[in-house]
Scaffold this motif. Sequence first.
Motif, PDB file in Angstrom:
ATOM      1  N   TYR A 396       0.866  -1.187   0.000  1.00 48.26           N
ATOM      2  CA  TYR A 396       0.000   0.000   0.000  1.00 48.26           C
ATOM      3  C   TYR A 396       0.901   1.236   0.000  1.00 48.26           C
ATOM      4  CZ  TYR A 396      -3.408   3.450   1.726  1.00 48.26           C
ATOM      5  OH  TYR A 396      -4.211   4.556   1.881  1.00 48.26           O
ATOM      6  N   ILE A 397       0.675   2.141  -0.941  1.00 48.73           N
ATOM      7  CA  ILE A 397       1.460   3.376  -1.044  1.00 48.73           C
ATOM      8  C   ILE A 397       0.502   4.559  -0.975  1.00 48.73           C
ATOM      9  CG2 ILE A 397       3.041   4.729  -2.466  1.00 48.73           C
ATOM     10  CD1 ILE A 397       3.961   2.152  -3.786  1.00 48.73           C
ATOM     11  N   ASP A 398       0.749   5.455  -0.045  1.00 46.69           N
ATOM     12  CA  ASP A 398      -0.116   6.622   0.095  1.00 46.69           C
ATOM     13  C   ASP A 398       0.081   7.591  -1.066  1.00 46.69           C
ATOM     14  OD1 ASP A 398      -0.305   9.646   1.556  1.00 46.69           O
ATOM     15  OD2 ASP A 398      -1.972   8.257   1.889  1.00 46.69           O
ATOM     16  N   THR A 418      -0.448  -7.547  -4.637  1.00 50.03           N
ATOM     17  CA  THR A 418      -1.363  -6.419  -4.438  1.00 50.03           C
ATOM     18  C   THR A 418      -0.581  -5.119  -4.512  1.00 50.03           C
ATOM     19  OG1 THR A 418      -2.750  -7.722  -2.934  1.00 50.03           O
ATOM     20  CG2 THR A 418      -3.014  -5.342  -2.860  1.00 50.03           C
ATOM     21  N   LEU A 419      -1.094  -4.165  -5.266  1.00 49.89           N
ATOM     22  CA  LEU A 419      -0.527  -2.815  -5.288  1.00 49.89           C
ATOM     23  C   LEU A 419      -1.674  -1.816  -5.213  1.00 49.89           C
ATOM     24  CD1 LEU A 419       1.806  -0.850  -5.499  1.00 49.89           C
ATOM     25  CD2 LEU A 419       1.650  -1.007  -7.998  1.00 49.89           C
ATOM     26  N   ILE A 420      -1.710  -1.064  -4.129  1.00 46.25           N
ATOM     27  CA  ILE A 420      -2.731  -0.025  -3.932  1.00 46.25           C
ATOM     28  C   ILE A 420      -2.017   1.303  -3.769  1.00 46.25           C
ATOM     29  CG2 ILE A 420      -4.583   0.805  -2.434  1.00 46.25           C
ATOM     30  CD1 ILE A 420      -5.181  -2.058  -1.701  1.00 46.25           C
ATOM     31  N   LEU A 442       0.857  -9.822 -10.342  1.00 48.59           N
ATOM     32  CA  LEU A 442      -0.125  -8.939  -9.715  1.00 48.59           C
ATOM     33  C   LEU A 442      -1.544  -9.494  -9.867  1.00 48.59           C
ATOM     34  CD1 LEU A 442       0.261  -6.228  -8.252  1.00 48.59           C
ATOM     35  CD2 LEU A 442      -0.534  -5.115 -10.338  1.00 48.59           C
ATOM     36  N   ARG A 443      -2.285  -9.509  -8.752  1.00 48.37           N
ATOM     37  CA  ARG A 443      -3.693  -9.927  -8.751  1.00 48.37           C
ATOM     38  C   ARG A 443      -4.631  -8.760  -8.476  1.00 48.37           C
ATOM     39  NH1 ARG A 443      -4.388 -15.929  -6.176  1.00 48.37           N
ATOM     40  NH2 ARG A 443      -2.619 -16.930  -7.226  1.00 48.37           N
ATOM     41  N   VAL A 444      -4.170  -7.789  -7.682  1.00 48.50           N
ATOM     42  CA  VAL A 444      -4.992  -6.637  -7.326  1.00 48.50           C
ATOM     43  C   VAL A 444      -4.236  -5.363  -7.659  1.00 48.50           C
ATOM     44  CG1 VAL A 444      -6.019  -5.334  -5.416  1.00 48.50           C
ATOM     45  CG2 VAL A 444      -6.273  -7.820  -5.496  1.00 48.50           C
ATOM     46  N   LEU A 445      -4.845  -4.502  -8.452  1.00 48.27           N
ATOM     47  CA  LEU A 445      -4.266  -3.202  -8.783  1.00 48.27           C
ATOM     48  C   LEU A 445      -5.329  -2.140  -8.531  1.00 48.27           C
ATOM     49  CD1 LEU A 445      -2.025  -1.419  -9.908  1.00 48.27           C
ATOM     50  CD2 LEU A 445      -2.902  -1.862 -12.207  1.00 48.27           C
ATOM     51  N   ASN A 446      -5.004  -1.207  -7.653  1.00 46.42           N
ATOM     52  CA  ASN A 446      -5.958  -0.166  -7.265  1.00 46.42           C
ATOM     53  C   ASN A 446      -5.201   1.160  -7.192  1.00 46.42           C
ATOM     54  OD1 ASN A 446      -7.955   1.393  -6.046  1.00 46.42           O
ATOM     55  ND2 ASN A 446      -8.722  -0.330  -4.853  1.00 46.42           N
TER      56      ASN A 446
END
Length: 797
Positions: A396-398, A418-420, A442-446
């Motif tokens: 998670y990156i702000d 996951t990369l958010i 990658l499975r989740v990209l947001n």
Amino acid sequence: MGRESPRILLLERVVEVVEENPHRSRLEPLFADLKSALYEAEDILDDVEYSRLKKQETGMSKKQLKTSLDNIEKITNEAHQILKSLNLSDVSKGNEKQSIATTSPTTATSQVKVIGRDEERKKIVAMLHEKAEDTLKRELSGRRFLLVLDDVWCSKDVVEQNQAQLLSVLEGGKRGSKILVTSRNEDAFSDLGPDVRYITVPIGQLDDSTFNELFMYYALGDGGDGSTLRHIGENIAGKLKKSPLAARTVGEQLRKRQNVEYWRRTKDRDLLNETMGALSWSYQHLNEQLRRCFSYCSMFPKGYHFRRNGLVKLWVAEGFIRSTNAGEEMEDVGQDYFDELVSISFMQLRKESWGEDFYVMHDLVHDLAERIAGSDCHRIENGLKGKVPPGIRHLYIDTFDLEEEADLETFELENLRTLIIRNFSCDSQNILKTMFTRLQKLRVLNIWFIDPYLAQDLVSIIGLSKHLRHLALKIHGGASTCVTLPASFKKLHQIQTIDFGSVGFFRLCEGEDKINLVSLRHVETDKFWNVVNTVSCTSAQQLGALSFSEKHGHNIEQLRDLNNLRGRLSISHLEFVKSKKEALQAMLADKQRLVGLALSWDDEGNWDSSYDESSCSPEVKLEVLEGLCPQKDLEELIITRYSGPRYPNWMVGRQNGGPNRLQVLDLRGCSLLGLAPVFEVFTQLRVLSLRGCDWVTLPDTMVHLKSLKKLSIYHFPNIEYLPVLPQSIEEFELKRCSKVFTRSCQTVENPNWEKIQHIHKRDIKMEGVMFDDDVLIIGERGTNRAAERRSWTPAGN
């Protein structure tokens, strides 16, 4: 490949055993290897599944596959040795959860295995129970009592636990007797039995002053003095994150040693391990999948506002949710998992200022999740500084603010699942493309984008991520923004969720007509379905908005087999539906899990050259609306720009089959050629909103709507009088109607004024208003048809 599934189960079992082992610190290197092997095995199965959907052999080379399998085999053999050395069950018994020793107080009975003396044991237990029951019944007979059961726990695995039987002895007590139960698990209350009526009182977080007082009570006692100890104690209390459990655990230890030096040493120590016992005990009662779901939450910042459905979709995308029941949806299992976290207070319900529910994790619970997740999860909250630790799977990156492509060398991205990114402020195309070409697992990209052009650059290469299941690119470009989907987009065979924010239009690259996304389940973006072949998406659960156009080959029959749809569905451009027979092909009555439906005609200003205005007469509109009868349990219905000669039978009670539990009805811009409609069939209606209609009156039968709580009337230029309104109405809104009618509702003793006097809250305005973003905009600003079509939110919500 089938042999890998039991190996994954074995690896999961060993990971769980090592995680719970009291000597875990000595097993940490092996624990890391086991988790790595588990991820690698899952990647292999994921590659096989992708190839199956693509209808070809696995995409991995034989050399890659052999290397991976050999590595998994090696780790698996070591796992067998671990199981033997720890004298634990094999994979075949993986579902038989090991009993976990704990010193935490609990009302659950201790499970002791008795071999060879079963009959004698039963007789002894029965005798003791009978004697105890008789004594208790005799003492309580005819007396009023207060029974306090503190820290009650229920366990689905403890078959012999029967609290209802224990409480049956209390039936002889005098009327007015009470039982006070405290528990970290809401299910414990229902376990008291079906005949026990109970009221739950959630206990909120303590404020700073109260928590400090509580801590000092345990640490110093009622008569505690000593200004130096009190000053040090305030610093210690500040580290405990307002946890009453931590206040008691640490405070009682300090109370035994009333010396300044010990208190100072305590202040400088990491208190986490001393205060985590009860929370860890709660965690160890979760199943393997739910443990992964819980630890995944550690990636988000403390105080993060979790949305139930959004988090469940991420769990499903990551493969954390499993079910052995045929036909059971993964999202439903995930909802049950979420409810379990809520019931043990790992998630706590809150409300936004506008009323929307969200959930938070207490800081101590978040710390527990971080400790369990270890190196799997990581977050960066103050800009991209320093290195990202190796082995990270979920990031998670702000704020993403890299300026140089060389800075990416410090990022371990190859194993990321996951990369958010909450704020993508980097403006370099090269950095974007270099980074995402490395994200092969990658499975989740947001990502929240500021620049829609950078988002388009990412979309152009997103098809390379064949494992991708969840794609959310929040592009805030407005309704005029258009995104072009490349040919590679159709390679996303495993994609489940797509959310492009407020993008107005989608188009395919030249030469492409439709894309088949066979795994697609959730679409949270308007207009996206215009480029998807819905025939291939029978597992779809969420459509968002769907509009029809003969020019682009869209027709209402595409909805026929989408019976897994749930939540809310919006259908526009119904002027292209020509008959009741055609409308019936949507089979809306079979969409049993829809709770909200919005139907819209947009024939005015329609620029589609295939549109024939004569084919959409009022009679045709009536036939179409008759054929779009929704399922019986529908709760919310919005109809926009309907101008039929009357309303369909399912709306006016002339035949059965329509929704009989409707709570919100919203009619927008609906003209009427005959009398006002009669809606007596909607006996449970709570909210009735009428906007921009040309009626001269409301139905005289409205008085029979005994459940109606709110009535809203906007821009009714022809209305002259109100009928008798039900006494149940609590809120009345009247805006932008004629001066004569508006004043009549404000003039004492006027018949219209008298008909609303029983309503507590009245909001009557005559000036022009803008109805937020979801209705007609009237007055100097003109009429905004686009806003009218975009909206979902019904009045009263």
